[in-house]
Design a protein around this motif. Structure first.
Motif, short mmCIF file in Angstrom:
data_model
loop_
_atom_site.label_atom_id
_atom_site.label_comp_id
_atom_site.label_asym_id
_atom_site.label_seq_id
_atom_site.Cartn_x
_atom_site.Cartn_y
_atom_site.Cartn_z
N UNK A 497 0.86 -1.12 0.12
CA UNK A 497 -0.15 0.10 0.00
C UNK A 497 0.94 1.29 0.11
N UNK A 498 2.14 1.26 0.69
CA UNK A 498 2.95 2.36 0.61
C UNK A 498 3.83 2.64 -0.75
N UNK A 499 4.03 1.46 -1.25
CA UNK A 499 5.04 1.58 -2.56
C UNK A 499 4.50 1.35 -4.02
N UNK A 500 3.30 0.69 -3.94
CA UNK A 500 2.49 0.39 -5.30
C UNK A 500 1.57 1.57 -5.61
N UNK A 501 1.83 2.41 -6.83
CA UNK A 501 0.72 3.52 -7.05
C UNK A 501 -0.75 2.85 -7.04
N UNK A 502 -1.78 3.60 -6.63
CA UNK A 502 -2.84 3.55 -6.76
C UNK A 502 -3.47 2.27 -5.96
#
Length: 664
Positions: A497-502
């Motif tokens: 949730x912090x590193x993958x966009x959207x």
């Protein structure tokens, strides 16, 4: 005429496009199907008419420009030979509800927790497409073997995904448009079963687990052999076969070899006292495998005589049938299904009533699950049936019941048979609740695997910005060892949730049950998903914000953690929306808990924490630890941190140094 009849048979749509389907609004939509090669198919909907020629392999597809929400509308298809096909469709918001048992878990399972949901006025504009379990290792399928659309009414609601239902109802209330839920989930399924062969090449240790099942008929033979072994075990106890297992729906019950009335030899058995609910190992039955019978006499007032009522017995390990006053109420096949039974009118007596349970313990961890309600409920009157019971051994086995070989859980099987047929169908976003089955050996791979799966699905749907709303695993402990698997998967979900966009991950540490892998509190989780969707999917502002650790500092013999509030999902606009950080608190009002120091030699010790505004201070011990962890266990439940809106802090790991340090 013969050709016309043959063509009419050939022109057809996938099950997803049956009557009652919900198409995604405000986005281009694909309509596809099959027909006779060379024919032209014209598709008409909302004033648009688009044509396509059926290809050599019999497939065709067209793309419609964005549609307006509402319905029902007439979707009409006509071929160049005059064949006509019509569907009644809706247009609105479509979500893919994917994952394992906690996404699949149906409303019927939590009827007792949410009874008012079953008395609501039916809502034909809230609809679910439920895909039944199936697997395929050969490659992606073009259509589902068994799946159907249903409406949110008396017949359909019990089978709705509980998470999907509550989330969908919030969408309905917020936007007032039709909502379609694609329920593509299966209990017990690991993440690798929802990925394709190509994406799993980066995880060879996972992909190799399917190798023994490949080849014509091999998987089916292995599954059949394991079921036959279970049947033999049950026959040793006097049953015809093992209870049917599998999907949540239909609710599992099986035909018992034994009579469903009082057995003639009941009084000749040796009866003992037992306290329920309880672990049987604590009641003189350590290591027991086989069948037990439980009995209890319950005295009810005359006001209960003949009236319908409700019996709640919690959960049990493993398979049971239950009677009251000689009337069979039902049975369940596994340790997960709640034993909630309707008692029909005319069954209860004034005064003496006899409860009887026959329970098969497949393994030496039998129980009537502690902490669960056991009661007869008659309106506002509740008769507690926990406490003293009698039990007798009906039959004993000398070994564990063999496990079924759940072939469908193997890598790529569910992707090919359950997910792939959905891929042309436009969706607004994905709700993902999964991870329990990846807390074992492959837990360290979960962050990479979830990232890879998201990338795969976005490529498949040709939607670079296909939002993913992820449920972080809640608290849980029964039948679960403290080996770090659950915290590792939780952290992986948060990191994605912090590193993958959207993407956005919602924290659910307070929404689980220590004694139930399938907690009933599904509405709070749906509420958090909806709040995240408001921000991530629809770009709406929200007062709900996520407390985030922004700094970890070692100073004056203490670790000082500083937190700030950010929107749950809309990180792109976080700076513009920034407010002063809210004061931290704890969910239960107690002192902050769940902090632990760790040393490189493996030792650990609890750490006392103090809240001061948006900071948490933890005094260092005399021997400098190497790491500070927060909520890093299966069932963190004491003094959980939250902000003023009640949004929880995610579990944390802080590596410590002799001077200032920063985060994980």
């Amino acid at each position: 005429m013969h050709i016309r009849e043959r063509s009419a048979m050939m022109l057809h749509l996938p099950k997803l496009l049956d009557n009652g389907c919900v198409l995604q609004s405000s986005m281009p939509v694909t309509i596809w199907g099959w027909g006779t090669s060379g024919e032209t198919v014209s598709v008409t909907l909302q004033g648009q008419t688009v044509t396509a020629t059926v290809s050599v392999d019999g497939s065709w597809s067209v793309k419609l420009q964005p549609l307006t929400a509402g319905g029902p509308y007439a979707l009409q298809l006509e071929t160049s030979t005059g064949e006509l096909l019509k569907r009644e469709v809706y247009v609105g918001e479509v979500y893919l509800c994917a994952g394992q048992s906690n996404m699949e878990l149906p409303m019927e399972w939590i009827r007792a927790e949410y009874p008012s949901e079953f008395t609501r006025t039916p809502d034909p504009l809230l609809r679910q497409y439920k895909v039944m379990p199936h697997y395929d290792f050969a490659g992606p399928r073009s259509d589902h073997e068994q799946a159907a659309w249903s409406s949110c009414d008396e017949q359909g609601l019990p089978g709705f995904s509980a998470i999907g239902y509550f989330f969908g109802r919030m969408l309905r209330e917020h936007f007032g448009v039709p909502v379609g839920l694609l329920n593509v989930s299966l209990g017990g399924s690991p993440i690798e079963s929802w990925m394709n062969a190509k994406s799993l090449e980066d995880f060879p240790e996972v992909l190799q687990t399917v190798q023994p099942y490949l080849g014509n008929g091999i998987a089916e033979a292995r599954s059949k052999s394991s079921i036959e072994a279970r049947d033999r075990w049950y026959r040793s106890l006097g049953y015809d076969r093992a209870p049917t297992t599998g999907s949540w729906l239909p609710l599992g019950q099986w035909d018992w070899h034994h009579e469903k009335t009082e057995p003639d030899d009941a009084e000749t058995r040796e009866w003992h006292s037992i306290t329920l609910p309880n672990f049987f190992a604590n009641q003189g039955l350590s290591g027991f495998r086989g069948e037990l019978e439980f009995r209890k006499t319950v005295y009810l007032p005359s006001s209960a005589a003949g009236k319908p009522a409700f019996l709640r017995l919690g959960t049990m390990a493993d398979a049971e049938h239950t009677w009251i006053n000689g009337h069979v109420l039902g049975g369940r096949t596994n340790q997960y299904e709640p034993r909630d039974y309707e008692i029909p009118e005319g069954v209860l007596n004034a005064g003496r009533n006899e409860l009887r349970i026959r329970l098969v313990c497949e393994h030496d961890v039998g129980r009537v699950t502690p902490g669960k309600t056991m009661a007869i409920i008659n309106g506002d009157d509740v008769c507690d049936v926990s406490g003293a019971w009698r039990y007798a051994v009906v039959g004993e086995a000398n070994q564990d019941c063999p496990w079924e070989d759940f072939v469908r859980w193997k890598p790529m099987g569910l992707y090919n048979a359950m997910l792939a047929p959905c891929i042309p169908y436009r969706v607004r976003a994905v709700l993902w609740y999964q991870g329990e089955s990846n807390t074992g050996d492959f837990a360290p791979l979960y962050q990479r695997m979830l990232t890879s799966m998201i990338e795969l699905w976005r490529r498949d749907w040709n939607q670079n910005r296909l939002p993913f709303l992820i449920v972080q695993l809640p608290n849980f402990s029964i039948d679960c060892i403290e080996d770090g698997g659950w915290p590792t998967v939780r952290d992986a979900q948060w990191q994605v949730g912090e590193t993958v966009p959207d993407t956005a991950t919602i924290v659910a540490l307070d929404a689980g049950d220590w004694n139930d892998l399938h907690p009933a509190h599904k509405k709070p989780i749906a509420q958090r998903l909806f709040q995240a969707a408001q921000q991530l999917v629809y770009g709406e502002s929200s007062m709900v914000r996520q407390p985030m650790m922004t700094r970890a500092q070692v100073k004056d013999g203490a670790v000082i953690l500083t937190f700030d509030d950010e929107p749950i999902a809309d990180y792109l606009h976080a700076a513009a929306a920034r407010k002063s950080p809210s004061r931290l608190d704890t969910v239960d009002g107690r002192e902050p808990g769940e902090f632990t120091f760790f040393w490189s030699d493996g030792s650990q010790a609890p750490a006392k924490a103090v809240i001061a505004g948006s900071q948490v201070t933890i005094q260092l011990p005399a021997r400098t630890p190497t790491e500070l962890r927060y909520a890093w266990r299966n069932n963190p439940d004491i003094g959980l941190l939250c902000n003023e809106s009640g949004t929880l802090v995610t579990p944390l790991r802080v590596r410590l140094h002799t001077t200032s340090c920063i985060t994980r």
